[in-house]
Design an enzyme around this catalytic site. Structure first.
Site, short mmCIF file in Angstrom:
data_model
loop_
_atom_site.label_atom_id
_atom_site.label_comp_id
_atom_site.label_asym_id
_atom_site.label_seq_id
_atom_site.Cartn_x
_atom_site.Cartn_y
_atom_site.Cartn_z
N ASP A 1 -2.02 4.22 -2.55
CA ASP A 1 -2.24 3.31 -1.45
C ASP A 1 -3.59 3.69 -0.82
O ASP A 1 -4.10 4.79 -1.03
CB ASP A 1 -1.09 3.39 -0.42
CG ASP A 1 -1.09 2.19 0.52
OD1 ASP A 1 -0.10 1.97 1.20
OD2 ASP A 1 -2.11 1.46 0.55
C1 GLC Z 1 -2.63 -0.91 2.93
C2 GLC Z 1 -1.14 -1.04 2.75
C3 GLC Z 1 -0.75 -1.54 1.38
C4 GLC Z 1 -1.80 -2.51 0.86
C5 GLC Z 1 -3.06 -1.70 0.63
C6 GLC Z 1 -4.22 -2.59 0.15
O1 GLC Z 1 -2.92 0.27 3.64
O2 GLC Z 1 -0.36 0.11 3.02
O3 GLC Z 1 0.54 -2.17 1.51
O4 GLC Z 1 -1.37 -3.10 -0.36
O5 GLC Z 1 -3.47 -0.98 1.79
O6 GLC Z 1 -4.58 -3.48 1.18
#
Ligand code: GLC
Length: 715
Positions: free
Chosen positions: A269
């Protein structure tokens, strides 16, 4: 794994340099405006993926739309201007919308209609694929009992079985029957694992998850996504048992791959590798990169820890090249599954956007939950005089929820416009909220009050300590009530909200969630009878925030005092100052019709364990009669209670549901087939067992039904 893809991936891998391998393990951000910088990095490093977002908070910030020509040109750069010519994965948070916005996921879970959800995701996929997106960071499968957490709006409800059905539907919706078919999108099961247990609902916070809960509550939806062939998984920000998931080989490799059989690749993430320093688990980015790669994170989202440090870690001998090769093999394998080498460019496909809009409206109606309808006040007559008021009457943007990107330019009808359109023959007056606090309406038959929470207090990093109706909104309802007129409440909240203060003041209430592009139209249609609200609560609505966590699949305690199931007494009760019961329980919802249930009956009251082991099923059935004078829809739910087992088992576990429409006065027999699978559970070591003994099987309109039959499994 597909042997042909594996062999092909191996062939590609063998020709790659270490630098090129590390490039494939790296994802960088393209916000539609930084083309040159991104193109340069693709040529220089052989980057593996682009995230089509400009910030870590794609849901809450004003994101750009996808720059379609930019995407095409970046893909051309990767395919034609790099030595290996490996096509890019373009990932985006296509959570419940691309152009058309469908209801938020918690609302779609309320539909209890996986087939309809899958169909919506076919449409969402087609819109995104046409713009060059070939990878989505969805489904979000976090198990959550915590309505204070802003991201509960993205969840599939508080039950593992319902979440598992939704997980499979969304993966199939994106990936289709054959992921290799042009126009399919690779899905991503996230956030693995336990993010929804963030203590106090405080985002990114500590979690306490026993292995028993991990296997029985948190993993089932991911297991379902893996069984549906999900191509990728994203790790979660939290730690479990003192180890951040981003550094947990046990969770990311032993459990995810060993227990669940996942064979795709894991992406971190946003910046969760470098965040190991915040956890205090890594001294620096080099240390973080080493730990995450070893744990099982194959691709690094935007923090460049892999790009900056893996080469030196390998050449210094601290990291074995096989760890890099394993990660790259998995990434190549997914790209081959997706058919990227055959068709790297986006599929220009005709979109029936009008149908998508109509389907998003239908899903909205399937998601709305009728909580109260005194005297059958709803649906309202089309000719009548109505006073409309409340903060959500003219609201537009909040209907699209916190995870719909680039919707600023989208025209979202507001409820006043939709109501005027739906009932042109009605006399409509609008009462301003400020005015309503001094003057209550006299010249109308019914007052309709539209309450809700703005999307900006939902989603990532948007938790609330108080999830009650705001003071202003409660005061408004109180002043309306003084009119003596019937008052209808339409509640546009993303998360479960404490409605205790206003519930007695409303004659009818509809939970409308954040319902997407067509929310206003769907609300108007439901209010005036052009559609029926057929949703059922996928989460508990508590009486008080002080009761949290409060959920239906609770484990029995030492003494009979579980208020959820009215197990309290004078001496043993959950609280002195509040009942232990929810305001509205899991699975609850009314219909415009009325239903009677026959007593639940099983075709076998006793089976041998051996028969069950040999695959024998038994059936539990009920007759459901629509006693009203209108055709109506009911969601028949089946719950299991394992009465005596080697572990404490929940008071109720959802193990089946069927949404049926029954004509006025007619009866439908609903039958569920049950097998070993529905009666078993996971031990803390991850092994699945079913034990002989007595099982209470409940079939009814929500989790509180007492309509049950006992089935005995003999040793
Ligand atoms: C964010 C979220 C995740 C998302 C990613 C890309 O921090 O936690 O759910 O898909 O970053 O935007």
């Amino acid at each position: 794994m597909n042997a042909e893809y594996l062999l092909k991936a191996q062939e590609i891998l063998e020709k790659m340099t270490l630098k090129e391998k590390i490039g494939q393990m790296t994802q960088i951000s393209y916000n539609g405006k930084n083309f040159d910088a991104v193109a340069e990095k693709i040529e220089k490093y052989g980057i593996g993926s682009i995230i089509l977002a400009g910030s870590a908070f794609a849901g809450n910030t004003a994101e750009n739309g996808t720059n379609v020509s930019g995407i095409d040109r970046l893909q051309k750069t990767a395919v034609e201007n790099t030595r290996c010519g490996i096509p890019l994965l373009f990932g985006r948070d296509v959570i419940h919308s691309h152009k058309t916005v469908y209801p938020i996921n918690l609302a779609m879970a309320a539909s209890f209609d996986p087939e309809a959800v899958e169909h919506c995701y076919n449409e969402i996929r087609d819109e995104a694929a046409a713009d060059g997106v070939n990878w989505t960071f969805a489904p979000m499968l976090d198990f959550c009992h915590e309505p204070r957490w802003g991201r509960i709006i993205e969840c599939q409800g508080e039950d593992p079985y319902l979440a598992s059905k939704m997980a499979g539907a969304i993966v199939k919706g994106f990936q289709g029957d054959d992921l290799k078919e042009p126009g399919m999108i690779a899905a991503c099961a996230k956030h693995y694992i336990g993010y929804g247990a963030s203590e106090g609902g405080r985002d990114y916070n500590h979690t306490e998850i026993s292995d028993y809960a991990l296997y029985n509550n948190y993993l089932p939806a991911f297991r379902s996504a893996v069984d549906a062939g999900v191509a990728t998984v994203m790790n979660s920000f939290n730690e479990v048992n003192g180890v951040p998931v981003a550094a947990s080989r046990r969770l990311l490799t032993d459990v995810l791959r060993g227990d669940l059989g996942f064979d795709g690749f894991v992406i971190s993430d946003w910046a969760s590798i470098t965040q190991l320093k915040n956890h205090g688990l890594a001294a620096d980015n080099r240390d973080a990169a080493k730990k995450s790669l070893y744990a099982g994170i194959d691709m690094d989202m935007v923090d460049n820890c892999y790009l900056d440090h893996i080469e030196e870690l390998v050449t210094s001998g601290e990291v074995d090249i096989t760890e890099v090769d394993t990660a790259v093999l998995r990434i190549l394998y997914v790209k081959l599954r997706l058919g990227l080498f055959e068709h790297p460019y986006r599929v220009r496909k005709e979109q029936d956007l009008a149908k998508h809009i109509e389907d998003s409206k239908l899903m909205c109606e399937k998601s709305m939950v009728l909580l109260k309808n005194e005297g059958g006040l709803l649906p309202l007559k089309k000719e009548g005089s109505y006073c409309l008021t409340g903060p959500f009457l003219k609201e537009r943007q909040s209907h699209v929820g916190a995870w719909s990107l680039a919707t600023e330019s989208m025209t979202v009808k507001n409820i006043e416009e939709a109501v005027r359109e739906a009932v042109p023959g009605a006399e409509i007056t609008v009462l301003d909220e400020i005015e309503a606090q001094y003057v209550y309406p006299r010249n109308c038959d019914v007052i309709i009050c539209f309450l809700g929470e703005p999307k900006c207090v939902t989603g990532e990093a948007q938790s609330l300590a108080d999830i009650g109706v705001t003071k202003q909104q409660a005061e408004l309802v109180k002043s309306l009530k003084k009119s003596g007129k019937p008052v209808v409440g339409v509640l546009c909240y993303g998360r479960p909200t404490v409605l205790t203060e206003v519930e007695p003041l409303f004659d009818a209430m509809i939970y409308a969630w954040h319902g997407g592009t067509m929310a206003a139209t769907a609300i108007a249609e439901v209010l005036f009878g052009d559609a029926e609200p057929t949703g059922r609560l996928p989460v508990t609505l508590p009486m008080s925030v002080g009761q949290l966590p409060l959920y239906y699949n609770a484990l029995p305690g030492a003494r009979i005092m579980n208020g959820y199931y009215n197990g309290e007494s004078r001496m043993t009760h959950n609280y002195n100052d509040c009942p232990g019961t929810p305001l509205y329980p899991f699975g609850y919802g009314l219909s415009y019709g009325k239903f009677d249930y026959s007593v639940a009956a099983a075709d076998e009251s006793e089976l041998s364990f051996k028969d069950l082991m040999s695959g024998r099923k038994f059936r539990v059935s009920v007759d459901v009669t629509n006693t009203s004078d209108v055709s109506s829809t009911e969601t028949v739910q089946l719950y299991v209670r394992d009465k005596v087992a080697s572990r404490v088992r929940p008071l109720r576990e959802l193990k089946g549901f069927k949404k049926i429409t029954v004509d006025a006065g007619k009866t439908e027999t609903v039958s569920f087939g049950l097998s070993l699978k529905e009666l078993g559970f996971y031990l803390e070591d991850g092994s699945y067992i079913t034990e002989p003994g007595e099982f209470e099987i409940y079939v009814g309109e929500n989790c509180l039904t007492e309509n049950s039959v006992t089935v005995k499994v003999t040793a």
